[in-house]
Write a protein that holds these residues in place. Structure first.
Motif, PDB file in Angstrom:
ATOM      1  N   GLN A   1      29.061  18.531  21.864  1.00 37.28           N
ATOM      2  CA  GLN A   1      29.169  17.426  22.973  1.00 37.28           C
ATOM      3  C   GLN A   1      28.093  16.332  22.935  1.00 37.28           C
ATOM      4  O   GLN A   1      28.405  15.193  22.958  1.00 37.28           O
ATOM      5  N   ILE A   2      27.017  16.747  22.908  1.00 35.07           N
ATOM      6  CA  ILE A   2      25.841  15.862  22.918  1.00 35.07           C
ATOM      7  C   ILE A   2      25.816  15.011  21.645  1.00 35.07           C
ATOM      8  O   ILE A   2      25.557  13.974  21.859  1.00 35.07           O
ATOM      9  N   LEU A   3      26.107  15.763  20.427  1.00 38.18           N
ATOM     10  CA  LEU A   3      26.261  15.065  19.171  1.00 38.18           C
ATOM     11  C   LEU A   3      27.404  13.882  19.353  1.00 38.18           C
ATOM     12  O   LEU A   3      26.822  12.753  19.005  1.00 38.18           O
ATOM     13  N   GLN A   4      28.406  14.135  19.745  1.00 37.72           N
ATOM     14  CA  GLN A   4      29.411  13.474  19.929  1.00 37.72           C
ATOM     15  C   GLN A   4      28.934  12.146  20.932  1.00 37.72           C
ATOM     16  O   GLN A   4      29.450  10.959  20.650  1.00 37.72           O
ATOM     17  N   GLY A   5      28.044  12.333  22.070  1.00 38.93           N
ATOM     18  CA  GLY A   5      27.633  11.427  22.655  1.00 38.93           C
ATOM     19  C   GLY A   5      26.468  10.448  22.142  1.00 38.93           C
ATOM     20  O   GLY A   5      26.371   9.290  22.594  1.00 38.93           O
ATOM     21  N   LEU A   6      26.433  10.925  20.806  1.00 36.79           N
ATOM     22  CA  LEU A   6      25.329   9.980  20.135  1.00 36.79           C
ATOM     23  C   LEU A   6      26.113   8.754  19.216  1.00 36.79           C
ATOM     24  O   LEU A   6      25.655   8.011  18.725  1.00 36.79           O
ATOM     25  N   LYS A   7      27.290   9.022  19.184  1.00 43.29           N
ATOM     26  CA  LYS A   7      28.374   7.864  18.529  1.00 43.29           C
ATOM     27  C   LYS A   7      27.682   6.518  18.758  1.00 43.29           C
ATOM     28  O   LYS A   7      27.672   5.641  17.806  1.00 43.29           O
ATOM     29  N   PRO A   8      27.454   5.929  20.201  1.00 41.71           N
ATOM     30  CA  PRO A   8      27.361   4.709  20.492  1.00 41.71           C
ATOM     31  C   PRO A   8      25.884   4.416  19.719  1.00 41.71           C
ATOM     32  O   PRO A   8      25.861   3.059  19.197  1.00 41.71           O
ATOM     33  N   LEU A   9      24.925   5.253  19.817  1.00 41.79           N
ATOM     34  CA  LEU A   9      23.797   5.089  19.074  1.00 41.79           C
ATOM     35  C   LEU A   9      24.031   4.658  17.620  1.00 41.79           C
ATOM     36  O   LEU A   9      23.256   3.749  17.271  1.00 41.79           O
ATOM     37  N   LEU A  10      24.666   5.392  17.065  1.00 42.95           N
ATOM     38  CA  LEU A  10      24.945   5.476  15.558  1.00 42.95           C
ATOM     39  C   LEU A  10      25.562   4.073  15.256  1.00 42.95           C
ATOM     40  O   LEU A  10      25.244   3.575  14.380  1.00 42.95           O
ATOM     41  N   GLU A  11      26.498   3.827  15.726  1.00 36.96           N
ATOM     42  CA  GLU A  11      27.447   2.669  15.751  1.00 36.96           C
ATOM     43  C   GLU A  11      26.486   1.190  16.193  1.00 36.96           C
ATOM     44  O   GLU A  11      26.899   0.172  15.646  1.00 36.96           O
ATOM     45  N   SER A  12      25.748   1.343  16.980  1.00 32.18           N
ATOM     46  CA  SER A  12      24.826   0.188  17.492  1.00 32.18           C
ATOM     47  C   SER A  12      23.575  -0.182  16.562  1.00 32.18           C
ATOM     48  O   SER A  12      22.789  -0.692  16.789  1.00 32.18           O
ATOM     49  N   SER A  13      23.226   0.824  15.802  1.00 35.44           N
ATOM     50  CA  SER A  13      21.874   0.855  14.906  1.00 35.44           C
ATOM     51  C   SER A  13      21.894  -0.236  13.984  1.00 35.44           C
ATOM     52  O   SER A  13      22.887  -0.654  13.437  1.00 35.44           O
TER      53      SER A  13
ATOM     54  N   ALA B   1       9.614   8.731  26.205  1.00 30.37           N
ATOM     55  CA  ALA B   1      10.058   7.342  26.613  1.00 30.37           C
ATOM     56  C   ALA B   1       9.221   6.210  26.357  1.00 30.37           C
ATOM     57  O   ALA B   1       9.549   5.058  25.767  1.00 30.37           O
ATOM     58  N   ALA B   2       7.883   6.487  26.769  1.00 32.36           N
ATOM     59  CA  ALA B   2       6.783   5.359  26.507  1.00 32.36           C
ATOM     60  C   ALA B   2       6.568   4.979  25.158  1.00 32.36           C
ATOM     61  O   ALA B   2       6.489   3.889  24.598  1.00 32.36           O
ATOM     62  N   LEU B   3       7.046   5.815  24.387  1.00 30.25           N
ATOM     63  CA  LEU B   3       6.671   5.667  22.954  1.00 30.25           C
ATOM     64  C   LEU B   3       8.165   4.984  22.257  1.00 30.25           C
ATOM     65  O   LEU B   3       8.045   4.740  21.104  1.00 30.25           O
ATOM     66  N   GLY B   4       8.966   5.141  22.926  1.00 32.63           N
ATOM     67  CA  GLY B   4      10.447   4.325  22.408  1.00 32.63           C
ATOM     68  C   GLY B   4      11.452   5.261  22.045  1.00 32.63           C
ATOM     69  O   GLY B   4      12.311   4.591  21.417  1.00 32.63           O
ATOM     70  N   ALA B   5      11.352   6.376  22.531  1.00 31.41           N
ATOM     71  CA  ALA B   5      12.687   7.375  22.222  1.00 31.41           C
ATOM     72  C   ALA B   5      13.795   6.731  22.787  1.00 31.41           C
ATOM     73  O   ALA B   5      13.690   6.465  24.284  1.00 31.41           O
ATOM     74  N   ALA B   6      15.034   6.812  22.389  1.00 29.04           N
ATOM     75  CA  ALA B   6      16.212   6.091  22.710  1.00 29.04           C
ATOM     76  C   ALA B   6      16.675   7.229  24.002  1.00 29.04           C
ATOM     77  O   ALA B   6      17.323   6.893  24.825  1.00 29.04           O
ATOM     78  N   ARG B   7      16.563   8.491  23.441  1.00 29.49           N
ATOM     79  CA  ARG B   7      17.201   9.415  24.604  1.00 29.49           C
ATOM     80  C   ARG B   7      16.125  10.809  24.343  1.00 29.49           C
ATOM     81  O   ARG B   7      15.617  10.756  23.185  1.00 29.49           O
ATOM     82  N   TYR B   8      16.211  11.697  25.301  1.00 31.55           N
ATOM     83  CA  TYR B   8      15.453  12.810  25.196  1.00 31.55           C
ATOM     84  C   TYR B   8      16.504  14.074  25.600  1.00 31.55           C
ATOM     85  O   TYR B   8      17.083  13.817  26.676  1.00 31.55           O
ATOM     86  N   ILE B   9      16.638  14.900  24.686  1.00 32.70           N
ATOM     87  CA  ILE B   9      17.589  16.026  24.965  1.00 32.70           C
ATOM     88  C   ILE B   9      16.809  17.555  24.572  1.00 32.70           C
ATOM     89  O   ILE B   9      16.240  17.544  23.835  1.00 32.70           O
TER      90      ILE B   9
END
Length: 161
Positions: free
Chosen positions: A145-157, A126-134
């Motif tokens: 399901q976890i990968l499906q949850g990454l869709k907002p990150l993909l679309e906002s990149s 988190a301190a280094l800038g990771a968007a999420r930790y799984i």
């Protein structure tokens, strides 16, 4: 695969487009386990996300790739990085820091996907800038399901434009 099995063995790259009219999302996977690479490919196919998966299978290969990414046009850079922390030949944390230090790459979301559930690894990521930790799940369906949850990150990149 049932919910009790972990990641299986095998290696493959993916370019899955469930609907050819859907734009492909570019994902860089930094993972040294061939089984996890294969399952990530299959999980993306099952997720319904249209993904072009580029892989780096070692710390050394990932460092070279990260060094070359700024020279690529923005539309050819990854929109998301999936990063394993525990690489055989180096530290995922070092790669995360390197990515975030490069102005051309610093806005690309990095998702740490690892077996480590240590709070110290989570805090450092988190301190280094990771968007999420799984933490890698034992269930394939949960991983999908976890990968499906990454869709907002993909679309906002920033590279999604």
């Amino acid at each position: 695969m049932d919910g009790t099995q972990g990641f299986a063995s095998g290696a493959c790259a993916v370019r899955s487009a469930p609907n050819s009219k859907v734009p492909m999302h570019r994902v860089l996977l930094v993972e040294d386990n061939p089984g996890d690479i294969y399952l990530t490919k299959i999980a993306f196919e099952e997720s319904g996300l249209a993904v072009q998966l580029e892989t780096a299978t070692s710390y050394k290969e990932a460092r070279q790739l990260v060094d070359s990414l700024p020279a690529r046009p923005a539309e050819q850079r990854p929109q998301l990085v999936l990063l394993d922390l525990n690489l055989v030949d180096g530290s995922g944390h070092e790669l995360l820091a390197k990515l975030k230090q490069k102005p051309e790459l610093s806005r690309i979301p990095v998702v740490v996907v690892t077996t480590s559930s240590y709070p110290e690894d989570q805090a450092r990521s988190a301190a280094l800038g990771a968007a999420r930790y799984i933490v890698k799940p034992n269930s394939f369906d949960e991983f999908v399901q976890i990968l499906q949850g990454l869709k907002p990150l993909l679309e906002s990149s920033p590279a999604a434009d």
